[in-house]
Write a protein that holds these residues in place. Structure first.
Motif, PDB file in Angstrom:
ATOM      1  N   GLU A 227      -0.460   3.541 -10.347  1.00 47.42           N
ATOM      2  CA  GLU A 227      -1.917   3.447 -10.331  1.00 47.42           C
ATOM      3  C   GLU A 227      -2.431   2.643 -11.531  1.00 47.42           C
ATOM      4  N   ARG A 228      -1.766   2.790 -12.669  1.00 46.95           N
ATOM      5  CA  ARG A 228      -2.220   2.038 -13.851  1.00 46.95           C
ATOM      6  C   ARG A 228      -1.998   0.546 -13.659  1.00 46.95           C
ATOM      7  N   ILE A 229      -0.813   0.178 -13.204  1.00 44.86           N
ATOM      8  CA  ILE A 229      -0.538  -1.260 -13.073  1.00 44.86           C
ATOM      9  C   ILE A 229      -1.124  -1.829 -11.783  1.00 44.86           C
ATOM     10  N   GLY A 230      -1.488  -0.973 -10.839  1.00 48.91           N
ATOM     11  CA  GLY A 230      -1.993  -1.418  -9.543  1.00 48.91           C
ATOM     12  C   GLY A 230      -0.846  -1.527  -8.557  1.00 48.91           C
ATOM     13  N   TRP A 231      -1.138  -1.146  -7.316  1.00 50.16           N
ATOM     14  CA  TRP A 231      -0.050  -1.151  -6.326  1.00 50.16           C
ATOM     15  C   TRP A 231       0.445  -2.568  -6.060  1.00 50.16           C
ATOM     16  N   GLU A 232      -0.424  -3.586  -6.191  1.00 46.87           N
ATOM     17  CA  GLU A 232       0.060  -4.956  -5.979  1.00 46.87           C
ATOM     18  C   GLU A 232       1.157  -5.285  -6.982  1.00 46.87           C
ATOM     19  N   ARG A 233       0.986  -4.767  -8.204  1.00 46.69           N
ATOM     20  CA  ARG A 233       1.984  -5.014  -9.237  1.00 46.69           C
ATOM     21  C   ARG A 233       3.232  -4.149  -8.992  1.00 46.69           C
ATOM     22  N   PHE A 234       3.014  -2.963  -8.464  1.00 48.67           N
ATOM     23  CA  PHE A 234       4.143  -2.088  -8.153  1.00 48.67           C
ATOM     24  C   PHE A 234       5.113  -2.780  -7.189  1.00 48.67           C
ATOM     25  N   PHE A 235       4.574  -3.374  -6.125  1.00 46.04           N
ATOM     26  CA  PHE A 235       5.456  -4.029  -5.142  1.00 46.04           C
ATOM     27  C   PHE A 235       6.178  -5.215  -5.772  1.00 46.04           C
ATOM     28  N   GLU A 236       5.459  -5.928  -6.648  1.00 49.56           N
ATOM     29  CA  GLU A 236       6.061  -7.073  -7.334  1.00 49.56           C
ATOM     30  C   GLU A 236       7.193  -6.609  -8.255  1.00 49.56           C
ATOM     31  N   LYS A 237       6.909  -5.607  -9.073  1.00 44.95           N
ATOM     32  CA  LYS A 237       7.908  -5.164 -10.050  1.00 44.95           C
ATOM     33  C   LYS A 237       9.103  -4.499  -9.378  1.00 44.95           C
ATOM     34  N   CYS A 238       8.860  -3.810  -8.278  1.00 46.74           N
ATOM     35  CA  CYS A 238       9.969  -3.137  -7.576  1.00 46.74           C
ATOM     36  C   CYS A 238      10.660  -4.079  -6.591  1.00 46.74           C
ATOM     37  N   GLU A 239      10.142  -5.310  -6.470  1.00 44.37           N
ATOM     38  CA  GLU A 239      10.713  -6.294  -5.532  1.00 44.37           C
ATOM     39  C   GLU A 239      10.779  -5.730  -4.119  1.00 44.37           C
ATOM     40  N   LEU A 240       9.647  -5.158  -3.693  1.00 50.92           N
ATOM     41  CA  LEU A 240       9.567  -4.626  -2.335  1.00 50.92           C
ATOM     42  C   LEU A 240       8.570  -5.459  -1.543  1.00 50.92           C
ATOM     43  N   ASP A 241       8.865  -5.681  -0.260  1.00 51.33           N
ATOM     44  CA  ASP A 241       7.941  -6.421   0.599  1.00 51.33           C
ATOM     45  C   ASP A 241       6.789  -5.521   0.989  1.00 51.33           C
ATOM     46  N   PHE A 242       5.607  -6.126   1.060  1.00 51.29           N
ATOM     47  CA  PHE A 242       4.463  -5.379   1.574  1.00 51.29           C
ATOM     48  C   PHE A 242       4.223  -5.839   3.010  1.00 51.29           C
ATOM     49  N   THR A 243       4.349  -4.929   3.951  1.00 49.60           N
ATOM     50  CA  THR A 243       4.175  -5.305   5.360  1.00 49.60           C
ATOM     51  C   THR A 243       3.001  -4.539   5.958  1.00 49.60           C
ATOM     52  N   HIS A 244       2.565  -4.952   7.123  1.00 47.12           N
ATOM     53  CA  HIS A 244       1.376  -4.326   7.728  1.00 47.12           C
ATOM     54  C   HIS A 244       1.580  -2.830   7.963  1.00 47.12           C
ATOM     55  N   HIS A 245       2.850  -2.402   8.072  1.00 43.77           N
ATOM     56  CA  HIS A 245       3.114  -0.989   8.322  1.00 43.77           C
ATOM     57  C   HIS A 245       2.604  -0.102   7.186  1.00 43.77           C
ATOM     58  N   LEU A 246       2.438  -0.698   6.016  1.00 45.53           N
ATOM     59  CA  LEU A 246       2.091   0.108   4.841  1.00 45.53           C
ATOM     60  C   LEU A 246       0.587   0.306   4.699  1.00 45.53           C
ATOM     61  N   ILE A 247      -0.194  -0.357   5.552  1.00 49.07           N
ATOM     62  CA  ILE A 247      -1.652  -0.170   5.517  1.00 49.07           C
ATOM     63  C   ILE A 247      -1.997   0.992   6.436  1.00 49.07           C
ATOM     64  N   ASP A 248      -2.696   1.953   5.902  1.00 47.85           N
ATOM     65  CA  ASP A 248      -2.998   3.157   6.681  1.00 47.85           C
ATOM     66  C   ASP A 248      -3.944   2.817   7.835  1.00 47.85           C
ATOM     67  N   ASP A 249      -3.594   3.296   9.029  1.00 46.23           N
ATOM     68  CA  ASP A 249      -4.504   3.152  10.161  1.00 46.23           C
ATOM     69  C   ASP A 249      -4.591   4.464  10.941  1.00 46.23           C
TER      70      ASP A 249
END
Lengths: 438, 382
Positions: free
Chosen positions: B343-365
């Motif tokens: 939360e401090r670094i922001g989730w956009e940074r979390f995915f970058e630092k953890c080298e994880l892909d962000f895909t549409h599945h991760l957006i809550d619907d």
């Protein structure tokens, strides 16, 4: 020579972490040799067949256990979970492989005498495989046959003064943290409250009469080591309402580097010298601490008892003396409508045996409401969501309190009740029209 | 094998029946130093990873050696625990909420011999029987569910992925190098008997194919209305249909695009199995906590939508977890839990630092709360 080849499971024997496969194999061997001359009441090669069916699941990527099946002991609706293998010809030893939940003692302390008694019983009448412990807290006996269920129950109750735990739509086995037995943070006796309520509500625990499962969990402090706030329908979290006790000398010792912070929990890395400003005061969520003339000061009225400062300096800071419990309701895992965290319903209540207020002013009114209004398979938290926190407050007969909400509502769609509005809702349209033309 | 009666008489089940007695009372099992000092403890300290001392107001001390273990445990193993507890701890032992085993000593001089003894015990396959650790700013035992060992609804195994993950994270079980403690949990389906929804890292079994329908047997094995009512998305409706042999049966149909693969229908109706080799696998969630320390408890968030089951050692799952742990260890502040860091670094940074892909599945619907998880500010990071 093993009964079934298990090439995939064998790969889980290497590596440092204790291998359940190695343990299963040693158990299979002990049963095969049977040096203790036990007259096994279920198939001797049960563990070998379990390894076999598990290997098949590793090969298929699918479970080979069938849906439950109604088995149990006479007069109880819970405590036994029926389990049958879907490949009984191939693995006859686990064709019937039922589970018993055995109500664990508070705090999970044991004497070896008692553990050995349980082992003797389970070697004779079951697979000798257990979970120490299951997710809810029970001692779990994994794998026996239907004819053994009554025998096990009879021995448990007659020889060992021990009852089963809960399953199904009933009170599940309550569980607690280590509490005052060995923790300086515990604000009440979690073991005693857990035990007392378990005894009080034996009928609710053994005979399903609820819409769905219901869990109590008891955390001695807001660190929540048994996760009551996330996992229980009623969460009891120890707290205090007076002042954190400060030992100024010990604070100075932490500042001087004589005592490692957080009990030495950070010893695996050089984080530099302890900095009370950075590590305690600046991290306090309510900013209610400061240093004055080298002394640590706390504005206790503003403290929200998050435990951080106490966790960091357990030798210098101690919980207050006016202790009790904060009660929250309605937590559950995601099925069905998403996960829910528990909601605060009682900010503070004293906790003293025989716990009459907790029983009569909290638990029982909530159960009455839930049993009356809850739909089949509706958890308390879902009913709260459907009927509103207001309804639960009404059921409890407590006053609404800003402590119960994160923030007030941001929409004005208040469901005013008729008796709250002067003159009520019944009005005369003709009288109205005398002054307002159509 | 001859049947041995316990004394129970099946013809008279109520004869001498004892019921509703509950568990054994806790204080029967307290070691004397615990009984004496209960409620009067002053402070505790970790002497080294896995070894604690608690000091009481009386000046008494209790030393605890904490060991990991598989929660699936045989009586042979429990008897070995008993033997150790009898040798060093006067016949007392306890288990923790996270399935660790705790040996308690009131005599400090026994700590080293006990540690040495425990460290020397290994299974024939080579793994430790009683690895010491699980304390402080490290990784404790993984709490988990039954999986393929004993459950009818799992989408993955439990004991296997846990063993593989703890082999991967083993050094952190025995070390205090992390910014704060990190709790890993596994649930083999989203019923979450393991309640992993508030863990720093959660390993969750998930199905991805709608149920198959065993039309021939469904009406015989299930209550159709209960199966319909079980569906949280109202995807199931009753149908009358004709089997190939011309027989007419009552059954159900599933609107597949509405299925969220929760398996709740299968719980109510065994004629609707979901399990599938390719369909089933693992979801990784991160950033949850249950403690009220500094920030409020929070739910874990889905950070990897799907990893296939890869028995026997689930290498992609364990490698993904390792990446998250390393990114957290390198970047978080002291005392910061994984979710607080994200939360401090922001989730956009979390995915970058953890080298994880962000895909549409991760957006809550899923229903109304989803809207409030979308970003409603111009504050974000490039």
């Amino acid at each position: 020579m093993a009964k079934h080849e298990t090439p995939m499971l064998d790969q889980l024997e290497s590596g440092p972490w204790p291998s359940f496969v190695s343990d299963l194999k040693q158990q299979a061997e002990v049963r095969a040799k049977n040096e203790a001359n036990i007259e096994f009441q279920i198939p001797q090669d049960v563990v070998e067949d379990l390894l076999g069916v598990l290997e098949l699941s590793y090969k298929h990527g699918r479970t080979h256990w069938k849906h439950g099946g109604i088995v149990g002991v006479f007069g109880y609706g819970g405590g036994v979970i029926g389990r049958y293998c879907d490949q009984p010809e191939q693995f006859p030893g686990v064709a019937h492989f039922h589970t018993l939940r055995v109500n664990q003692p508070s705090g999970k302390f044991y004497t070896t005498k008692y553990l050995r008694e349980l082992c003797d019983l389970w070697d004779l009448r079951g697979s000798g495989l257990t979970n120490m412990h299951g997710s809810t807290g029970d001692i779990v006996f994994l794998g026996t046959t239907t004819p053994q269920l009554e025998e096990i129950f009879y021995e448990l109750t007659h020889k060992y003064n021990q009852d089963l735990g809960g399953s199904g739509s009933n009170l599940r086995t309550p569980s607690d943290c280590i509490g005052q037995a060995r923790c300086e943070f515990a604000c009440y006796d979690t073991h005693d409250l857990c035990y007392n309520l378990t005894e009080e509500y034996q009928d609710e625990l053994h005979r399903p009469a609820f819409p769905y499962k219901f869990k109590f969990k008891f955390d001695g402090c807001p660190n929540c080591c048994v996760a009551s706030i996330a996992r229980s329908d009623l969460s009891f979290i120890g707290t205090w309402r007076d002042n954190i006790k400060i030992d100024a000398e010990a604070v100075a010792a932490y500042i001087g580097g004589e005592i490692p912070p957080n009990g030495g929990a950070h010893s695996g890395r050089d984080w530099g010298p302890f900095d009370i400003q950075k590590e305690v005061i600046d991290l306090c969520p309510t900013h209610c601490m400061w240093m004055e003339d080298g002394k640590l000061m706390i504005n206790n009225k503003e403290c929200n008892r998050c435990m951080h400062c106490i966790n960091v300096m357990p030798r210098a800071l101690h919980i207050g003396d006016d202790r009790g419990v904060t009660i929250l309701a309605g937590a559950k895992a995601p099925i069905l409508d998403g996960a829910q965290m528990a909601t605060l319903i009682i900010p503070f209540m004293k906790v003293e045996p025989p716990y009459t207020d907790i029983k009569e002013k909290v638990i029982e009114p909530i159960w009455d409401w839930w049993m009356e209004e809850g739909k089949n398979r509706e958890r308390l938290g879902e009913l709260m969501k459907r009927q509103g926190l207001q309804k639960l407050i009404e059921v409890l007969g407590v006053n609404p309190d800003p402590r119960m909400v994160q923030e007030p509502r941001s929409n004005p769609y208040i469901f005013w009740k008729e008796d709250e509005v002067p003159g009520g809702f019944k009005r005369d349209i003709n009288e109205f029209r005398k002054y307002h033309q159509r | 094998m001859a049947f041995i009666s316990s004394g129970y008489n099946p013809d008279k089940p109520m004869e001498d029946r004892i019921t509703d007695i509950g568990p054994r009372k806790f204080d029967e099992f307290y070691p004397p130093v615990i009984a004496k000092n209960k409620g009067k403890w002053l402070y505790h300290e970790y002497l080294r990873p896995g070894v604690l001392v608690h000091v009481a107001q009386s000046g008494d001390e209790v030393y605890t050696v904490r060991c990991g273990g598989a929660r699936l445990m045989s009586t042979t193993h429990i008897r070995e625990i008993c033997e150790i507890a009898e040798k060093y701890c006067d016949g007392y032992v306890r288990f923790t909420t996270r399935n660790n085993i705790e040996f308690m000593l009131s005599d400090k001089s026994k700590v080293d011999p006990l540690v040495k003894d425990l460290e020397g015990r290994k299974f024939d396959g080579g793994s430790f029987k009683f690895p010491i650790g699980g304390t402080g700013a490290g990784i404790s035992n993984i709490v988990h569910t039954q999986g393929w060992v004993h459950c009818h609804t799992p989408a993955t195994d439990a004991s296997g992925p846990v063993k593989a993950t703890l082999d991967e994270l083993f050094t952190d079980f025995q070390n205090h190098r992390l910014p704060a403690h990190l709790r890993v949990s596994l649930a083999c389906c989203l019923n979450m008997c393991g309640a992993v929804h508030c863990s720093d890292i959660a390993i969750l079994g998930y199905h991805r194919k709608p149920p198959m329908i065993d039309h021939e047997y469904l009406d015989k094995m299930c209550e159709v209305p209960l199966a319909i009512a079980a569906c949280p998305t109202a995807a199931i409706r009753p149908v009358k249909m004709e089997l190939p042999d011309g027989k007419k049966v009552n059954s159900v149909a599933v609107k597949e695009e509405r299925c969220m693969f929760c398996g709740n229908c299968y719980t109510m109706c065994p004629s609707m199995p979901l399990a599938d080799t390719e369909g089933d696998g693992i979801v990784i969630m991160a950033g949850g906590k249950v403690s009220n320390r500094i920030s409020a408890p929070k739910f874990s968030k889905v950070v990897v939508a799907f990893i296939p089951n890869e028995p026997p050692r689930w290498p992609t799952t364990t490698a993904t977890i390792r990446k998250i742990v390393e990114a957290y260890a390198a970047d978080a502040h002291k005392y910061e839990r994984l979710g607080e860091w994200a939360e401090r670094i922001g989730w956009e940074r979390f995915f970058e630092k953890c080298e994880l892909d962000f895909t549409h599945h991760l957006i809550d619907d899923f229903r109304d709360p989803a809207y409030y998880t979308w970003r409603q500010t111009s504050q974000f990071k490039f």
